[in-house]
Scaffold this active site. Structure first.
Site, PDB file in Angstrom:
ATOM      1  N   LYS A 201       0.880  -1.172   0.000  1.00 31.03           N
ATOM      2  CA  LYS A 201       0.000   0.000   0.000  1.00 31.03           C
ATOM      3  C   LYS A 201       0.917   1.221   0.000  1.00 31.03           C
ATOM      4  O   LYS A 201       1.943   1.231   0.692  1.00 31.03           O
ATOM      5  CB  LYS A 201      -0.846  -0.048   1.278  1.00 31.03           C
ATOM      6  CG  LYS A 201      -1.748   1.109   1.450  1.00 31.03           C
ATOM      7  CD  LYS A 201      -3.131   0.773   0.900  1.00 31.03           C
ATOM      8  CE  LYS A 201      -3.959   2.045   0.756  1.00 31.03           C
ATOM      9  NZ  LYS A 201      -4.731   2.078  -0.484  1.00 31.03           N
ATOM     10  N   ILE A 203       1.653   4.705   1.289  1.00 34.65           N
ATOM     11  CA  ILE A 203       1.182   5.572   2.378  1.00 34.65           C
ATOM     12  C   ILE A 203       1.443   7.028   1.972  1.00 34.65           C
ATOM     13  O   ILE A 203       2.590   7.450   1.863  1.00 34.65           O
ATOM     14  CB  ILE A 203       1.925   5.256   3.709  1.00 34.65           C
ATOM     15  CG1 ILE A 203       2.004   3.739   3.972  1.00 34.65           C
ATOM     16  CG2 ILE A 203       1.311   6.024   4.872  1.00 34.65           C
ATOM     17  CD1 ILE A 203       0.744   3.080   4.401  1.00 34.65           C
ATOM     18  N   GLU A 288      12.134  -1.535   5.543  1.00 32.07           N
ATOM     19  CA  GLU A 288      13.299  -2.405   5.288  1.00 32.07           C
ATOM     20  C   GLU A 288      14.343  -2.204   6.370  1.00 32.07           C
ATOM     21  O   GLU A 288      14.272  -1.266   7.163  1.00 32.07           O
ATOM     22  CB  GLU A 288      13.903  -2.131   3.904  1.00 32.07           C
ATOM     23  CG  GLU A 288      14.556  -0.790   3.746  1.00 32.07           C
ATOM     24  CD  GLU A 288      15.450  -0.701   2.511  1.00 32.07           C
ATOM     25  OE1 GLU A 288      15.904  -1.751   1.999  1.00 32.07           O
ATOM     26  OE2 GLU A 288      15.715   0.424   2.070  1.00 32.07           O
ATOM     27  N   ARG A 292      24.052  -2.140   7.344  1.00 34.01           N
ATOM     28  CA  ARG A 292      25.352  -1.490   7.130  1.00 34.01           C
ATOM     29  C   ARG A 292      25.308  -0.102   7.738  1.00 34.01           C
ATOM     30  O   ARG A 292      24.263   0.322   8.252  1.00 34.01           O
ATOM     31  CB  ARG A 292      25.589  -1.359   5.629  1.00 34.01           C
ATOM     32  CG  ARG A 292      24.416  -0.633   4.981  1.00 34.01           C
ATOM     33  CD  ARG A 292      24.632  -0.244   3.562  1.00 34.01           C
ATOM     34  NE  ARG A 292      23.396   0.147   2.922  1.00 34.01           N
ATOM     35  CZ  ARG A 292      22.809   1.331   3.017  1.00 34.01           C
ATOM     36  NH1 ARG A 292      23.353   2.290   3.758  1.00 34.01           N
ATOM     37  NH2 ARG A 292      21.682   1.601   2.383  1.00 34.01           N
TER      38      ARG A 292
END
Ligand code: ADP
Length: 454
Positions: A201, A203, A288, A292
């Site tokens: 979706k 946003i 996500e 790193r």
């Protein structure tokens, strides 16, 4: 502790890592491509090794050459910086096989978070809120169209192996779905050699808020607060700040604890960032995890006083985290502006070339992370980030004033940069009032275009 670290990177981040190593009494090895032979990181390192021609795939992405350089110089560890091999599970694995410590999480963790679709599913299992969307790869545009109807528009098509905003398309209506899906798929195949896509979706009017975490090899994890990275162009961050404006202490704590939960659910170790989308009702969703160092780590360092690169090195060498969550406090406000060699007048086209005159700002609370020097020739081969200007002051308002002063002082001649563009944003009423979301730059540019026409 390590005696010698090889830095598998270039530009300002290689310089940043060399400086941290120096302070820790660790000697450094710089690797470089032909075209980078006069680069600052090469000049500052204790030892240097050329690893190939300019193209990244022939040098900075050549695992065997980098590992040979590490073995022949007797380096105990490799710091990958960001980009290049920093998120390659294969490289992390090869380092381990060669008895060289990879300064980052384990190959397994990188792999699990590297596939964004898999990362989403892992987070669902860990009860971390994720944006509503698919849990399996979408096999065809036609199948996607059916799923899209269930999710509802607007939605965002993303590449499972994505990064850098590639293979991503926002779709507002069903008539655009098939063509957007096909372009995203093509782009993903070209960029990552993997065309698998998933759908979320979209946003609207959201903010990009991310939480920095540090985790040692013994299960201790802390968070260093959040950053607001909503000022983006084409899904690429341009201005970042810490802390995020207008976030309550309660929400900050909750997002921090959620980030820790996310990290611990995969036994994460070393520094990492959990990225969230925050909607206008302050609901947040995982998008996500970056396994790193982030480009924008400096703003967190300024408000916490913690050197994240040093912590990465300490963790990788087997030290226990000395910092406890209750010791971490956020002081003042920090802002980072990314200076790119590009031409805003010309649709932000890269503008490399030789720097013929250079003056960078300084003063209390001003930090410059850069690999520029007078007469340096910026190659066209790599990305256009040439410097980061960071400021720290007691409030957001003061930090904005300081950033205006710093940007106003910069002289970079011989190339074009986005310095004036960033300066204009620092003077924008909405920006100054904290009315920011990921659509900010687009509307800012639309307004600027309108002014030109009128
Ligand atoms: P990449 O790994 O390519 O950088 P991300 O998944 O981190 O891609 O997303 C990049 C940017 O795209 C985010 O910072 C945000 O601005 C926007 N974005 C991503 N997913 C969504 C979403 N579901 N809704 C709204 N905006 C999103």
């Amino acid at each position: 502790m390590f005696n010698k670290i090889l830095i598998a990177n270039r530009g300002e981040i290689a310089v940043r890592i060399i400086r941290a190593c120096r302070e820790m009494g660790i000697s450094t090895v710089a690797v470089y491509s032909d075209i980078d032979k006069d680069s600052l990181h090469v000049q500052l390192a204790d030892e240097t090794i050329c690893i190939g021609p300019a193209k990244a795939r022939d040098s900075y992405l050549k695992m065997d050459r980098i590992l040979s350089a590490a073995i022949s110089t007797g380096a105990d560890a490799i710091h990958p910086g960001f980009g290049f091999l920093s998120e390659s599970p294969k490289f992390a694995e090869l380092c381990m096989k060669c008895n060289i410590v990879f300064i980052g999480p384990s190959a397994r963790v990188i792999e699990r978070m590297g596939n964004k679709q898999e990362a989403r599913n892992t987070m669902i299992k860990a009860r971390v809120p994720v944006v509503p969307g698919t849990t399996n790869p979408v096999n065809s545009a036609e199948e996607g169209l059916k799923i899209a109807k269930e999710i509802g528009y607007p939605l965002i098509i993303k590449a499972s192996s994505g990064g850098g905003g590639k293979g991503m398309r926002i779709v507002h209506s069903s008539d655009k779905f098939i063509s957007s899906f096909k372009t995203a798929s093509q782009e993903a195949r070209n960029a990552f050699g993997d065309d698998s896509l998933y759908i979320e979706k979209y946003i609207q009017n959201a903010r990009h808020i991310e939480v920095q975490i540090l985790a040692d090899n013994y299960g201790n994890t802390v968070h260093l607060g959040e950053r607001d990275c909503s000022i983006q162009r084409r899904h690429q961050k341009l201005i970042e700040e810490a802390p995020a404006y207008g976030i309550s202490e309660e929400l900050r704590k909750e997002m921090g604890l959620t980030a820790i939960k996310a990290a611990q659910s995969i036994s994460y170790n070393n520094a990492g960032t959990v990225e969230f989308i925050l909607d206008k009702d302050n609901r947040y969703y995982f998008i996500e995890m970056n396994t790193r160092l982030q480009v924008e780590h400096g703003v967190t360092e300024m408000v916490t006083g913690i050197d994240i690169v040093k912590e990465q090195i300490l963790i990788a060498s087997g030290n226990k985290l000395k910092i406890k969550q209750e010791d971490i406090s956020i002081k003042g406000h920090a802002i980072e502006c990314r200076i790119n060699a590009e031409s805003p007048r010309n649709n932000f086209l890269p503008y490399p070339g030789q720097v013929t005159n250079l003056h960078m700002p300084g003063g209390c609370g001003v930090r410059i992370d850069s690999a520029l020097y007078h007469s340096y020739r910026i190659p066209s081969t790599y990305d256009s980030l040439i410097a980061k200007v960071l400021v720290h002051d007691e409030s957001r308002e003061e930090a904005i004033k300081k950033m205006r002063g710093a940007l106003g002082e910069i002289i970079i001649e011989g190339i074009e940069t986005n310095v004036d563009f960033l300066y204009d944003i620092m003077n924008d009423t909405d920006y100054c009032k904290g009315r920011i979301n990921t659509g900010f730059v687009e509307s800012f540019l639309d307004e600027a275009r309108l002014e030109k026409i009128c």
